[in-house]
Design a protein around this motif. Structure first.
Motif, PDB file in Angstrom:
ATOM      1  N   ARG A   4       0.851  -1.187   0.000  1.00  0.00           N
ATOM      2  CA  ARG A   4       0.000   0.000   0.000  1.00  0.00           C
ATOM      3  C   ARG A   4       0.884   1.233   0.000  1.00  0.00           C
ATOM      4  NH1 ARG A   4      -5.261   1.375   1.570  1.00  0.00           N
ATOM      5  NH2 ARG A   4      -5.723  -0.775   2.188  1.00  0.00           N
ATOM      6  N   ASP A   5       0.558   2.160  -0.882  1.00  0.00           N
ATOM      7  CA  ASP A   5       1.283   3.421  -0.977  1.00  0.00           C
ATOM      8  C   ASP A   5       0.237   4.535  -0.988  1.00  0.00           C
ATOM      9  OD1 ASP A   5       3.069   5.456  -1.368  1.00  0.00           O
ATOM     10  OD2 ASP A   5       3.554   4.931  -3.442  1.00  0.00           O
ATOM     11  N   ARG A  65       6.378  -0.474 -12.667  1.00  0.00           N
ATOM     12  CA  ARG A  65       5.471  -0.237 -11.539  1.00  0.00           C
ATOM     13  C   ARG A  65       4.023  -0.478 -11.963  1.00  0.00           C
ATOM     14  NH1 ARG A  65       6.786   3.419  -7.342  1.00  0.00           N
ATOM     15  NH2 ARG A  65       4.843   4.535  -7.786  1.00  0.00           N
ATOM     16  N   THR A  80       0.478  -1.433   5.559  1.00  0.00           N
ATOM     17  CA  THR A  80       1.185  -0.424   4.792  1.00  0.00           C
ATOM     18  C   THR A  80       2.640  -0.811   4.662  1.00  0.00           C
ATOM     19  OG1 THR A  80      -0.289   1.299   5.627  1.00  0.00           O
ATOM     20  CG2 THR A  80       1.792   2.017   4.643  1.00  0.00           C
ATOM     21  N   GLY A 134       7.209   2.656   0.424  1.00  0.00           N
ATOM     22  CA  GLY A 134       6.923   3.087  -0.932  1.00  0.00           C
ATOM     23  C   GLY A 134       7.740   2.327  -1.937  1.00  0.00           C
ATOM     24  N   VAL A 135       7.194   2.131  -3.127  1.00  0.00           N
ATOM     25  CA  VAL A 135       7.882   1.363  -4.169  1.00  0.00           C
ATOM     26  C   VAL A 135       8.410   2.330  -5.212  1.00  0.00           C
ATOM     27  CG1 VAL A 135       7.620  -0.399  -5.909  1.00  0.00           C
ATOM     28  CG2 VAL A 135       6.348  -0.580  -3.797  1.00  0.00           C
TER      29      VAL A 135
END
Length: 203
Positions: free
Chosen positions: A7-8, A121, A199, A202-203
Protein backbone atom coordinates in the motif's frame (compact mmCIF):
# COMPACT_ATOMS: atom_id res chain seq x y z
CA UNK A 1 12.70 -9.59 -10.11
CA UNK A 2 9.21 -9.00 -8.74
CA UNK A 3 8.57 -6.82 -5.74
CA UNK A 4 5.40 -7.48 -3.77
CA UNK A 5 2.31 -5.31 -3.78
CA UNK A 6 2.36 -2.76 -0.99
CA UNK A 7 0.00 0.00 0.00
CA UNK A 8 1.28 3.42 -0.98
CA UNK A 9 -1.25 5.93 0.30
CA UNK A 10 -4.49 5.28 -1.54
CA UNK A 11 -2.74 3.13 -4.14
CA UNK A 12 -1.34 -0.39 -4.31
CA UNK A 13 1.97 -0.77 -6.10
CA UNK A 14 4.11 -3.71 -7.21
CA UNK A 15 7.16 -3.91 -9.43
CA UNK A 16 7.18 -6.62 -12.10
CA UNK A 17 9.73 -7.01 -14.85
CA UNK A 18 8.70 -7.06 -18.50
CA UNK A 19 8.61 -10.85 -18.80
CA UNK A 20 6.49 -11.17 -15.67
CA UNK A 21 4.03 -8.57 -16.93
CA UNK A 22 3.82 -10.04 -20.43
CA UNK A 23 3.27 -13.62 -19.28
CA UNK A 24 0.80 -12.59 -16.58
CA UNK A 25 -1.18 -10.49 -19.06
CA UNK A 26 -1.13 -13.43 -21.47
CA UNK A 27 -2.47 -15.85 -18.89
CA UNK A 28 -5.21 -13.37 -18.02
CA UNK A 29 -6.08 -13.00 -21.69
CA UNK A 30 -6.27 -16.79 -22.08
CA UNK A 31 -8.68 -16.91 -19.14
CA UNK A 32 -10.67 -14.05 -20.67
CA UNK A 33 -10.93 -15.92 -23.97
CA UNK A 34 -12.21 -19.03 -22.18
CA UNK A 35 -14.92 -16.98 -20.47
CA UNK A 36 -15.79 -15.11 -23.67
CA UNK A 37 -14.48 -17.11 -26.67
CA UNK A 38 -15.77 -14.56 -29.18
CA UNK A 39 -13.24 -12.01 -27.94
CA UNK A 40 -10.04 -12.05 -29.97
CA UNK A 41 -6.73 -11.18 -28.29
CA UNK A 42 -5.09 -7.89 -29.17
CA UNK A 43 -1.41 -7.82 -30.03
CA UNK A 44 0.89 -10.81 -30.17
CA UNK A 45 3.60 -9.91 -27.67
CA UNK A 46 2.49 -12.52 -25.16
CA UNK A 47 1.40 -15.19 -27.64
CA UNK A 48 4.60 -17.18 -27.91
CA UNK A 49 5.20 -17.10 -24.17
CA UNK A 50 1.74 -18.35 -23.29
CA UNK A 51 1.81 -20.89 -26.12
CA UNK A 52 4.97 -22.30 -24.57
CA UNK A 53 2.86 -23.55 -21.69
CA UNK A 54 1.62 -26.19 -24.09
CA UNK A 55 -1.71 -27.62 -25.13
CA UNK A 56 -2.17 -29.28 -21.75
CA UNK A 57 -2.51 -25.82 -20.25
CA UNK A 58 -4.66 -24.21 -22.91
CA UNK A 59 -7.16 -27.05 -23.20
CA UNK A 60 -8.93 -28.05 -26.38
CA UNK A 61 -12.48 -26.84 -25.76
CA UNK A 62 -13.91 -23.42 -25.08
CA UNK A 63 -17.46 -24.21 -24.14
CA UNK A 64 -20.62 -24.94 -26.10
CA UNK A 65 -22.81 -27.92 -25.39
CA UNK A 66 -22.50 -29.37 -21.92
CA UNK A 67 -20.89 -32.56 -23.24
CA UNK A 68 -18.17 -30.40 -24.83
CA UNK A 69 -17.87 -27.94 -21.97
CA UNK A 70 -14.31 -27.28 -20.85
CA UNK A 71 -14.06 -28.53 -17.24
CA UNK A 72 -12.17 -25.34 -16.36
CA UNK A 73 -15.41 -23.44 -16.90
CA UNK A 74 -16.96 -25.40 -14.05
CA UNK A 75 -14.17 -24.11 -11.82
CA UNK A 76 -14.65 -20.54 -13.03
CA UNK A 77 -18.45 -20.74 -13.19
CA UNK A 78 -19.49 -23.24 -10.51
CA UNK A 79 -22.98 -24.72 -10.45
CA UNK A 80 -25.42 -23.15 -8.04
CA UNK A 81 -26.92 -26.37 -6.68
CA UNK A 82 -25.06 -29.68 -6.63
CA UNK A 83 -27.97 -31.76 -5.37
CA UNK A 84 -30.48 -31.01 -8.11
CA UNK A 85 -29.52 -30.95 -11.78
CA UNK A 86 -32.66 -29.09 -12.84
CA UNK A 87 -32.05 -26.30 -10.33
CA UNK A 88 -28.40 -26.13 -11.33
CA UNK A 89 -29.29 -25.78 -15.02
CA UNK A 90 -31.81 -23.03 -14.29
CA UNK A 91 -29.36 -21.21 -12.00
CA UNK A 92 -26.73 -21.35 -14.73
CA UNK A 93 -29.20 -20.01 -17.30
CA UNK A 94 -30.09 -17.06 -15.10
CA UNK A 95 -26.67 -16.14 -13.77
CA UNK A 96 -23.87 -17.40 -15.98
CA UNK A 97 -23.84 -14.60 -18.53
CA UNK A 98 -23.64 -11.94 -15.85
CA UNK A 99 -20.88 -13.83 -14.06
CA UNK A 100 -18.92 -14.20 -17.30
CA UNK A 101 -19.21 -10.45 -17.87
CA UNK A 102 -18.06 -9.56 -14.35
CA UNK A 103 -15.10 -11.91 -14.48
CA UNK A 104 -14.16 -10.75 -17.97
CA UNK A 105 -14.36 -7.14 -16.80
CA UNK A 106 -11.98 -7.86 -13.90
CA UNK A 107 -9.53 -9.50 -16.29
CA UNK A 108 -9.75 -6.55 -18.67
CA UNK A 109 -8.92 -4.12 -15.85
CA UNK A 110 -5.98 -6.25 -14.72
CA UNK A 111 -4.54 -6.59 -18.23
CA UNK A 112 -4.87 -2.85 -18.82
CA UNK A 113 -3.02 -2.10 -15.56
CA UNK A 114 -0.22 -4.50 -16.47
CA UNK A 115 0.17 -3.01 -19.93
CA UNK A 116 0.13 0.58 -18.65
CA UNK A 117 2.93 -0.03 -16.12
CA UNK A 118 5.76 2.50 -16.19
CA UNK A 119 9.29 1.43 -15.25
CA UNK A 120 7.80 -1.86 -14.11
CA UNK A 121 5.47 -0.24 -11.54
CA UNK A 122 1.98 -1.73 -11.56
CA UNK A 123 -0.19 0.88 -9.86
CA UNK A 124 -3.77 0.15 -8.75
CA UNK A 125 -6.44 2.20 -7.08
CA UNK A 126 -8.92 0.49 -4.72
CA UNK A 127 -11.32 -0.61 -7.45
CA UNK A 128 -8.55 -1.85 -9.75
CA UNK A 129 -6.89 -3.70 -6.86
CA UNK A 130 -10.12 -5.54 -6.09
CA UNK A 131 -10.51 -6.46 -9.77
CA UNK A 132 -6.87 -7.55 -9.92
CA UNK A 133 -7.27 -9.92 -6.96
CA UNK A 134 -10.33 -11.50 -8.56
CA UNK A 135 -8.54 -11.80 -11.89
CA UNK A 136 -5.62 -13.56 -10.20
CA UNK A 137 -8.08 -15.93 -8.53
CA UNK A 138 -9.57 -16.91 -11.88
CA UNK A 139 -6.19 -17.44 -13.55
CA UNK A 140 -5.15 -19.65 -10.62
CA UNK A 141 -8.40 -21.63 -10.97
CA UNK A 142 -7.68 -22.18 -14.66
CA UNK A 143 -4.07 -23.22 -14.03
CA UNK A 144 -5.16 -25.42 -11.15
CA UNK A 145 -7.65 -27.24 -13.37
CA UNK A 146 -5.09 -27.73 -16.14
CA UNK A 147 -2.64 -29.12 -13.57
CA UNK A 148 -5.28 -31.38 -11.98
CA UNK A 149 -5.15 -29.58 -8.64
CA UNK A 150 -8.51 -30.19 -6.99
CA UNK A 151 -7.39 -31.03 -3.46
CA UNK A 152 -4.36 -30.46 -1.24
CA UNK A 153 -3.45 -34.09 -1.88
CA UNK A 154 -3.36 -33.41 -5.61
CA UNK A 155 -0.97 -30.52 -5.04
CA UNK A 156 1.24 -32.58 -2.73
CA UNK A 157 1.41 -35.39 -5.28
CA UNK A 158 2.28 -33.04 -8.13
CA UNK A 159 5.03 -31.27 -6.22
CA UNK A 160 6.40 -34.60 -5.01
CA UNK A 161 6.54 -35.92 -8.58
CA UNK A 162 8.45 -32.82 -9.69
CA UNK A 163 10.83 -33.12 -6.73
CA UNK A 164 11.60 -36.72 -7.72
CA UNK A 165 12.86 -35.69 -11.14
CA UNK A 166 16.63 -35.27 -11.22
CA UNK A 167 16.38 -32.58 -13.83
CA UNK A 168 13.25 -30.95 -15.21
CA UNK A 169 13.27 -30.32 -18.95
CA UNK A 170 13.09 -26.56 -19.43
CA UNK A 171 10.53 -27.16 -22.19
CA UNK A 172 8.26 -29.18 -19.88
CA UNK A 173 5.00 -27.19 -19.65
CA UNK A 174 4.07 -28.76 -16.31
CA UNK A 175 7.08 -27.43 -14.45
CA UNK A 176 6.64 -24.04 -16.09
CA UNK A 177 2.95 -23.93 -15.20
CA UNK A 178 3.64 -24.92 -11.59
CA UNK A 179 6.20 -22.13 -11.31
CA UNK A 180 3.66 -19.62 -12.55
CA UNK A 181 0.96 -21.02 -10.28
CA UNK A 182 3.29 -20.44 -7.33
CA UNK A 183 4.11 -16.93 -8.56
CA UNK A 184 0.42 -16.06 -8.94
CA UNK A 185 -0.31 -17.40 -5.45
CA UNK A 186 2.44 -15.24 -3.96
CA UNK A 187 1.39 -12.12 -5.89
CA UNK A 188 -2.24 -12.57 -4.89
CA UNK A 189 -1.29 -13.00 -1.23
CA UNK A 190 0.74 -9.77 -1.26
CA UNK A 191 -2.10 -7.77 -2.82
CA UNK A 192 -4.68 -9.29 -0.46
CA UNK A 193 -2.47 -8.37 2.51
CA UNK A 194 -2.12 -4.82 1.22
CA UNK A 195 -5.88 -4.54 0.69
CA UNK A 196 -6.43 -5.67 4.28
CA UNK A 197 -4.65 -2.57 5.45
CA UNK A 198 -0.98 -3.32 5.92
CA UNK A 199 1.19 -0.42 4.79
CA UNK A 200 4.51 -1.18 3.21
CA UNK A 201 7.40 1.05 2.22
CA UNK A 202 6.92 3.09 -0.93
CA UNK A 203 7.88 1.36 -4.17
Amino acid sequence: MARAFVRDGARFVAVLDETERVVLAGLMQQTRMLLAPEVEPTGDEWGDLVASLGASLKGDRAGGADDERDPALDRLLPVGHRGDDAIAVEFRRLTEEGLRQRKSGNLDVAVERLRSARRGRVVLDQAAATAFVMALTDVRLLLGERLGLHTEQDADALYASLDELDELDEDDPTGYAVAWYDFLTWLQETLTTALMGETGPGV
